[in-house]
Design a protein around this motif. Structure first.
Motif, PDB file in Angstrom:
ATOM      1  N   MET A   1       0.836  -1.203   0.000  1.00 59.08           N
ATOM      2  CA  MET A   1       0.000   0.000   0.000  1.00 59.08           C
ATOM      3  C   MET A   1       0.869   1.251   0.000  1.00 59.08           C
ATOM      4  SD  MET A   1      -3.137  -1.013  -0.182  1.00 59.08           S
ATOM      5  CE  MET A   1      -2.553  -2.347  -1.247  1.00 59.08           C
ATOM      6  N   ALA A   2       0.309   2.358  -0.463  1.00 57.11           N
ATOM      7  CA  ALA A   2       1.062   3.593  -0.608  1.00 57.11           C
ATOM      8  C   ALA A   2       0.313   4.758   0.030  1.00 57.11           C
ATOM      9  CB  ALA A   2       1.319   3.879  -2.087  1.00 57.11           C
ATOM     10  N   ILE A   3       1.034   5.861   0.185  1.00 56.15           N
ATOM     11  CA  ILE A   3       0.424   7.133   0.589  1.00 56.15           C
ATOM     12  C   ILE A   3       0.354   7.993  -0.659  1.00 56.15           C
ATOM     13  CG2 ILE A   3       0.571   9.122   2.115  1.00 56.15           C
ATOM     14  CD1 ILE A   3       2.640   7.495   3.768  1.00 56.15           C
ATOM     15  N   LEU A  22     -10.494   9.372  -8.526  1.00 58.58           N
ATOM     16  CA  LEU A  22      -9.325   8.506  -8.400  1.00 58.58           C
ATOM     17  C   LEU A  22      -8.849   8.441  -6.956  1.00 58.58           C
ATOM     18  CD1 LEU A  22      -7.221   9.330 -11.587  1.00 58.58           C
ATOM     19  CD2 LEU A  22      -8.383   7.179 -11.054  1.00 58.58           C
ATOM     20  N   MET A  23      -8.783   9.580  -6.288  1.00 58.06           N
ATOM     21  CA  MET A  23      -8.311   9.574  -4.903  1.00 58.06           C
ATOM     22  C   MET A  23      -9.282   8.800  -4.004  1.00 58.06           C
ATOM     23  SD  MET A  23      -5.383  11.037  -5.095  1.00 58.06           S
ATOM     24  CE  MET A  23      -5.235  10.459  -6.801  1.00 58.06           C
ATOM     25  N   LYS A  24     -10.570   8.942  -4.232  1.00 56.36           N
ATOM     26  CA  LYS A  24     -11.555   8.207  -3.442  1.00 56.36           C
ATOM     27  C   LYS A  24     -11.377   6.702  -3.611  1.00 56.36           C
ATOM     28  CE  LYS A  24     -15.898   8.172  -4.824  1.00 56.36           C
ATOM     29  NZ  LYS A  24     -17.289   8.619  -5.082  1.00 56.36           N
ATOM     30  N   TYR A  25     -11.197   6.272  -4.848  1.00 58.73           N
ATOM     31  CA  TYR A  25     -11.091   4.837  -5.090  1.00 58.73           C
ATOM     32  C   TYR A  25      -9.706   4.290  -4.756  1.00 58.73           C
ATOM     33  CZ  TYR A  25     -15.821   4.482  -6.792  1.00 58.73           C
ATOM     34  OH  TYR A  25     -17.204   4.463  -6.867  1.00 58.73           O
ATOM     35  N   PHE A  26      -8.675   5.125  -4.770  1.00 61.10           N
ATOM     36  CA  PHE A  26      -7.391   4.699  -4.221  1.00 61.10           C
ATOM     37  C   PHE A  26      -7.538   4.375  -2.737  1.00 61.10           C
ATOM     38  CE2 PHE A  26      -4.779   6.599  -7.768  1.00 61.10           C
ATOM     39  CZ  PHE A  26      -4.039   5.465  -8.028  1.00 61.10           C
ATOM     40  N   HIS A  31      -5.160   2.230   0.061  1.00 65.98           N
ATOM     41  CA  HIS A  31      -4.104   3.230   0.185  1.00 65.98           C
ATOM     42  C   HIS A  31      -4.562   4.352   1.123  1.00 65.98           C
ATOM     43  CE1 HIS A  31      -2.055   1.309  -3.216  1.00 65.98           C
ATOM     44  NE2 HIS A  31      -3.230   1.285  -3.825  1.00 65.98           N
ATOM     45  N   THR A  32      -3.616   5.151   1.590  1.00 66.27           N
ATOM     46  CA  THR A  32      -3.939   6.342   2.374  1.00 66.27           C
ATOM     47  C   THR A  32      -3.787   7.563   1.473  1.00 66.27           C
ATOM     48  OG1 THR A  32      -3.154   5.328   4.421  1.00 66.27           O
ATOM     49  CG2 THR A  32      -3.359   7.723   4.405  1.00 66.27           C
ATOM     50  N   VAL A  33      -4.805   8.392   1.446  1.00 69.63           N
ATOM     51  CA  VAL A  33      -4.842   9.519   0.510  1.00 69.63           C
ATOM     52  C   VAL A  33      -5.002  10.828   1.272  1.00 69.63           C
ATOM     53  CG1 VAL A  33      -6.129  10.605  -1.379  1.00 69.63           C
ATOM     54  CG2 VAL A  33      -5.811   8.107  -1.348  1.00 69.63           C
ATOM     55  N   TYR A  34      -4.181  11.799   0.907  1.00 72.57           N
ATOM     56  CA  TYR A  34      -4.323  13.169   1.413  1.00 72.57           C
ATOM     57  C   TYR A  34      -4.645  14.074   0.225  1.00 72.57           C
ATOM     58  CZ  TYR A  34      -2.334  11.580   5.819  1.00 72.57           C
ATOM     59  OH  TYR A  34      -2.118  10.918   7.003  1.00 72.57           O
ATOM     60  N   GLY A  51      -9.283   6.096   5.216  1.00 74.65           N
ATOM     61  CA  GLY A  51      -8.091   6.286   4.405  1.00 74.65           C
ATOM     62  C   GLY A  51      -8.077   7.508   3.527  1.00 74.65           C
ATOM     63  N   LEU A  52      -9.165   8.281   3.501  1.00 74.73           N
ATOM     64  CA  LEU A  52      -9.258   9.464   2.638  1.00 74.73           C
ATOM     65  C   LEU A  52      -9.358  10.721   3.499  1.00 74.73           C
ATOM     66  CD1 LEU A  52      -9.560  10.868  -0.089  1.00 74.73           C
ATOM     67  CD2 LEU A  52     -11.992  10.286  -0.046  1.00 74.73           C
ATOM     68  N   PHE A  53      -8.308  11.528   3.456  1.00 75.47           N
ATOM     69  CA  PHE A  53      -8.220  12.727   4.278  1.00 75.47           C
ATOM     70  C   PHE A  53      -8.292  13.976   3.398  1.00 75.47           C
ATOM     71  CE2 PHE A  53      -6.169   9.363   6.607  1.00 75.47           C
ATOM     72  CZ  PHE A  53      -6.497   9.585   7.942  1.00 75.47           C
ATOM     73  N   ILE A  54      -9.082  14.947   3.827  1.00 67.68           N
ATOM     74  CA  ILE A  54      -9.126  16.246   3.164  1.00 67.68           C
ATOM     75  C   ILE A  54      -8.279  17.216   3.984  1.00 67.68           C
ATOM     76  CG2 ILE A  54     -10.565  18.126   2.303  1.00 67.68           C
ATOM     77  CD1 ILE A  54     -10.977  15.410   0.931  1.00 67.68           C
ATOM     78  N   VAL A  55      -7.252  17.753   3.347  1.00 64.23           N
ATOM     79  CA  VAL A  55      -6.376  18.729   3.992  1.00 64.23           C
ATOM     80  C   VAL A  55      -6.966  20.110   3.776  1.00 64.23           C
ATOM     81  CG1 VAL A  55      -4.073  19.743   3.972  1.00 64.23           C
ATOM     82  CG2 VAL A  55      -4.350  17.261   3.684  1.00 64.23           C
ATOM     83  N   LYS A  56      -7.310  20.778   4.861  1.00 66.01           N
ATOM     84  CA  LYS A  56      -8.039  22.048   4.768  1.00 66.01           C
ATOM     85  C   LYS A  56      -7.121  23.262   4.784  1.00 66.01           C
ATOM     86  CE  LYS A  56     -12.141  20.032   6.865  1.00 66.01           C
ATOM     87  NZ  LYS A  56     -13.204  20.155   7.892  1.00 66.01           N
ATOM     88  N   HIS A  57      -5.922  23.104   5.297  1.00 65.98           N
ATOM     89  CA  HIS A  57      -4.943  24.198   5.293  1.00 65.98           C
ATOM     90  C   HIS A  57      -3.603  23.576   4.926  1.00 65.98           C
ATOM     91  CE1 HIS A  57      -2.502  27.579   6.331  1.00 65.98           C
ATOM     92  NE2 HIS A  57      -3.490  28.257   6.889  1.00 65.98           N
TER      93      HIS A  57
END
Length: 334
Positions: A1-3, A22-26, A31-34, A51-57
Motif C-alpha cells: 500500500m502507498a500514501i 481517483l483519490m476516493k477509489y485509491f 491506500h492512504t490519501v491526502y 483512508g481518505l483525508f481532506i487537507v483544509k490548510h
C-alpha cells in the motif's frame, strides 16, 4: 500500500471529477490519501471516509502533520499531480514517486508541461490522442493511458425504486433531451438550437454551471437549469430520454474522454455526441454525428427507439473508477 498526496489544485467540494474520483477509489483500494484543498481553514486534516483525508490548510498540514503521518504509516509516497504549473513544488513532499496525470489539452498549460514531464517518474493520460502526443514528445517516459470512468456511488445503474418521488421539480414533464456539464466555450450551442427549432417532441435542458460565457443569449427553445449539487445529478440523469455531448471539435475536445458519457450510459440512456475520437471508440454504445443535421437525426431516432439500455449499463459497469485504480496499480506496481 502507498500514501498518495494530491497537491492543492481543485477543492474537494468544487466538482466531483477525475482527481476526486481517483483519490476516493485509491483509498477504497487500501491506500492512504491526502487530498489538499486550496482553502485556508485552520483545522487538521479530516478523514471523510476510511483512508481518505481532506487537507483544509495545506501549509499548516505540511508544517505540522505531514511528517508525523508519513513516519507513522511507513509506506511509499506518491504525489499525483494533474496541474503542470505545480511541478517545481512537488519535491516538498519528499515523494518516492511523482505521477503526472495529463487530463486535458489546455493551451495555457503547455508552457509548463516539459518541466512537469521531466520531474515525473511516470505519466498517465486520459485519451489516445494525448497518449500519442506524449509518447512522441517524451520518448522513453513511463506512460499509460487510463481513461475516465463511472462512479458507482451515483447508483445510476441500479433500479429506481421510487421514480415519482425522485423526479426533480424543475424538470419538464414528458420526453427530455439533456446536456449535463459546464456551459463552456467548447459547447456548440448551435447544435442544441438546431434540434430545438426542428422538433417539438421533447424539451431540451442544460444542467451545469456557466463557465467562461453566459447562457442567456441561447435561451430560445432550451431550458437552462443551472448547476446542481453532485449528489442530485443522478435524479436528473435517470429521467433524460437522450443524453447529449454537443462539443465543438477543437484541440481540447479532440483530446477529451468525456466523463458524462459513462454517466449517461450507466443510466442506460442513449447518448448522441459530435464526432469526438474517444466517443467513436465507445460505439455502438454512443452514437456519433458527422454534422448538425446528423446530430439532429440521431437525437430524434433515439427519442423514438432508445435501443439496448442494459448493454449500455454493462459497458459502464466495465469502466468504473475502481477499474481505473486497478489499471494504475498494475502500471505503477505490477
Amino acid at each position: 500500500m502507498a500514501i498518495l498526496v494530491y497537491p492543492p489544485t481543485i477543492d474537494w467540494d468544487w466538482m466531483m471529477q477525475r482527481p476526486q474520483q481517483l483519490m476516493k477509489y485509491f483509498a477504497r483500494a487500501g491506500h492512504t490519501v491526502y487530498y489538499c484543498n486550496r482553502t485556508l481553514e485552520d483545522a487538521p486534516a479530516e478523514e471523510i471516509e476510511p483512508g481518505l483525508f481532506i487537507v483544509k490548510h495545506h501549509e499548516r498540514w505540511l508544517e505540522r502533520e505531514w511528517k508525523p503521518a508519513k513516519a507513522r504509516l511507513q509506506a511509499p509516497v506518491i504525489v499525483w499531480c494533474s496541474l503542470p504549473q505545480l511541478a517545481s513544488s512537488l519535491r516538498q513532499y519528499d515523494p518516492d514517486l511523482i505521477v503526472y496525470d495529463c487530463v486535458d489539452e489546455f493551451a495555457e498549460w503547455a508552457p509548463y508541461e516539459r518541466e512537469m514531464a521531466a520531474c515525473a517518474d511516470a505519466v498517465v493520460c486520459t485519451s489516445e490522442r494525448l497518449r500519442e502526443r506524449l509518447d512522441g514528445r517524451y520518448p522513453g517516459k513511463r506512460l499509460a493511458l487510463v481513461r475516465n470512468a463511472y462512479d458507482l456511488d451515483m447508483g445510476l445503474h441500479l433500479p429506481n425504486e421510487d421514480d415519482a418521488a425522485m423526479t426533480p421539480a424543475d424538470l419538464p414533464a414528458g420526453p427530455t433531451i439533456g446536456y449535463i456539464g459546464a456551459w463552456a466555450p467548447w459547447v456548440n450551442p448551435n447544435l442544441l438550437l438546431y434540434t430545438a427549432r426542428l422538433q417539438r417532441q421533447a424539451q431540451i435542458v442544460v444542467i451545469g454551471p456557466e463557465f467562461g460565457r453566459p447562457f442567456a443569449p441561447y435561451r430560445s427553445g432550451i431550458r437552462f437549469l443551472g448547476m446542481k449539487p453532485h449528489r442530485q445529478l443522478s435524479s436528473y440523469l435517470r429521467r433524460l430520454s437522450v443524453g447529449l455531448i454537443p462539443f465543438r471539435l477543437t484541440a481540447v475536445t479532440l483530446a477529451t474522454n468525456p466523463v458524462k458519457a459513462y454517466e449517461y450510459l450507466a443510466a442506460g440512456i442513449p447518448v448522441v455526441s459530435t464526432s469526438l475520437p474517444e466517443c467513436r471508440m465507445m460505439m455502438p454504445y454512443v452514437d456519433t454525428a458527422a454534422d448538425a443535421a446528423d446530430f439532429h437525426r440521431l437525437t430524434l431516432e433515439r427519442l423514438q427507439d432508445a435501443g439496448d439500455r442494459e448493454a449500455r449499463k454493462r459497458f459502464a459497469l466495465c469502466n468504473t473508477w475502481a477499474h481505473r485504480v486497478q489499471e494504475i496499480e498494475a502500471f505503477l506496481f505490477g
